[in-house]
Design a protein around this motif. Structure first.
Motif, mmCIF file in Angstrom:
data_model
loop_
_atom_site.group_PDB
_atom_site.id
_atom_site.type_symbol
_atom_site.label_atom_id
_atom_site.label_comp_id
_atom_site.label_asym_id
_atom_site.label_seq_id
_atom_site.Cartn_x
_atom_site.Cartn_y
_atom_site.Cartn_z
ATOM 1 N N HIS A 1 0.815 -1.218 0.000
ATOM 2 C CA HIS A 1 0.000 0.000 0.000
ATOM 3 C C HIS A 1 0.851 1.272 0.000
ATOM 4 N N TYR A 2 2.179 1.099 0.106
ATOM 5 C CA TYR A 2 3.088 2.265 0.114
ATOM 6 C C TYR A 2 4.187 2.094 -0.938
ATOM 7 N N PRO A 3 3.828 2.240 -2.222
ATOM 8 C CA PRO A 3 4.802 1.983 -3.298
ATOM 9 C C PRO A 3 6.044 2.872 -3.220
ATOM 10 N N ASP A 4 5.891 4.114 -2.757
ATOM 11 C CA ASP A 4 7.071 4.991 -2.668
ATOM 12 C C ASP A 4 8.063 4.467 -1.636
ATOM 13 N N ARG A 5 7.529 3.988 -0.535
ATOM 14 C CA ARG A 5 8.409 3.450 0.506
ATOM 15 C C ARG A 5 9.162 2.222 0.002
ATOM 16 N N ILE A 6 8.499 1.399 -0.776
ATOM 17 C CA ILE A 6 9.158 0.193 -1.301
ATOM 18 C C ILE A 6 10.383 0.608 -2.115
ATOM 19 N N ARG A 7 10.193 1.578 -3.013
ATOM 20 C CA ARG A 7 11.315 2.010 -3.862
ATOM 21 C C ARG A 7 12.417 2.668 -3.041
ATOM 22 N N GLU A 8 12.050 3.489 -2.104
ATOM 23 C CA GLU A 8 13.056 4.156 -1.264
ATOM 24 C C GLU A 8 13.862 3.133 -0.465
ATOM 25 N N ASP A 9 13.148 2.193 0.119
ATOM 26 C CA ASP A 9 13.834 1.202 0.959
ATOM 27 C C ASP A 9 14.735 0.288 0.129
ATOM 28 N N LEU A 10 14.228 -0.159 -1.006
ATOM 29 C CA LEU A 10 15.041 -1.083 -1.801
ATOM 30 C C LEU A 10 16.261 -0.386 -2.394
#
Ligand code: ZN
Length: 274
Positions: A100-109
């Motif tokens: 539900h948080y696509p931006d966080r996924i990209r930032e974290d990865l």
């Protein structure tokens, strides 16, 4: 007259544990844990120092966990790296992935490589987010793991329309370089817990959380897929490691099978020092 059960026999691995509590030549890796309080339950211990004290009591070398407050709250994975750094001997993490948080996924990865060796892989919890593992929201994380050959611990459950057997088989075939750890071994769907191993390219392992409490279930999985494909895990702090280790030791499988499950498979996957 008393009789001796097979797992009480002198010289057996189980007997060594019953006698000594910890067996130095049989370390334990708990590949499925959590951290932090949860609103559904009281945990006797769920903060890092208390958890680590318990790992030492149980002879667990490493616990790989995802933090409840990342999975269900607003904590960021970066904070979890700090927790691991504070307990470098024992704690490793999965980067919690919330679709539900696509931006966080990209930032974290984008920071994943920086977070090694603390970060070992990713954690998916599709059932709870009600997003199928095959949904586009998870494609970025799956591609990322596939390119690098890193593990994903998936929550899986028999019959789930988000991470049940057929979906897990589909995704494990589609991403052959991801090391899929099937949390809970697709609980209660033994047809698919077998098929995800036998119908894929050697990239799937079953993880035991919730299984050791069921009489005969470990034996069934070992018979179906072989002990080389099974990893130990507990969902700590939801289940206690003493219970899980006792369940593996009490199963009617060989000592070699038990060693595979408790540490050898993990060391083959990740090495002895990680
Ligand atoms: Zn879990």
């Amino acid at each position: 007259m008393t009789t001796t059960s097979f797992w009480e026999e002198k010289g057996s691995l189980a007997n060594a544990f019953w006698t000594n509590g910890i067996v130095p030549d049989c370390p334990v890796y708990d590949m499925h844990g959590h951290m932090g309080a949860h609103n559904a339950i009281y945990f006797k211990r769920c903060e890092p120092a208390d958890v680590v004290a318990h790992l030492k009591r149980c002879g667990v070398k490493h616990l790989v966990f995802s933090h409840h407050h990342v999975l269900f709250g607003n904590m960021r994975n970066e904070k979890v790296v700090d927790i691991c750094r504070a307990f470098p001997e024992h704690l490793r993490m999965y980067v919690g992935i919330n679709p539900h948080y696509p931006d966080r996924i990209r930032e974290d990865l984008a920071r994943f490589e920086q977070w090694r060796p603390w970060a070992v892989g990713l954690k998916f919890l599709c059932d709870y987010y009600q997003v199928p593992v095959t949904a586009p929201e998870l494609a970025y994380a799956l591609d990322f793991a596939n390119e690098r050959g890193i593990p994903i611990l998936n929550h899986t459950w028999g019959g789930s329309k988000y991470d049940g057997g057929p979906l897990m088989l589909e995704v494990a075939q589609k991403y052959p370089n991801v090391k899929f750890f099937m949390g809970h071994s697709i609980y209660r769907d033994t047809e698919y817990s077998r098929r995800v191993v036998t119908e894929t390219a050697g990239n799937v392992w079953l993880e035991l959380t919730a299984i050791p409490g069921d009489y005969g279930y470990i034996e069934r999985l070992v018979k179906d897929v072989g002990s080389e494909r099974i990893l130990f895990g507990t969902d700590m702090p939801w289940f206690d490691e003493f219970q899980g280790i006792g369940g593996v030791l009490s199963a009617e499988i060989t000592d070699d099978d038990k060693r595979n499950i408790l540490y050898r498979n993990v060391e083959r996957l990740l090495g002895k020092e990680w």
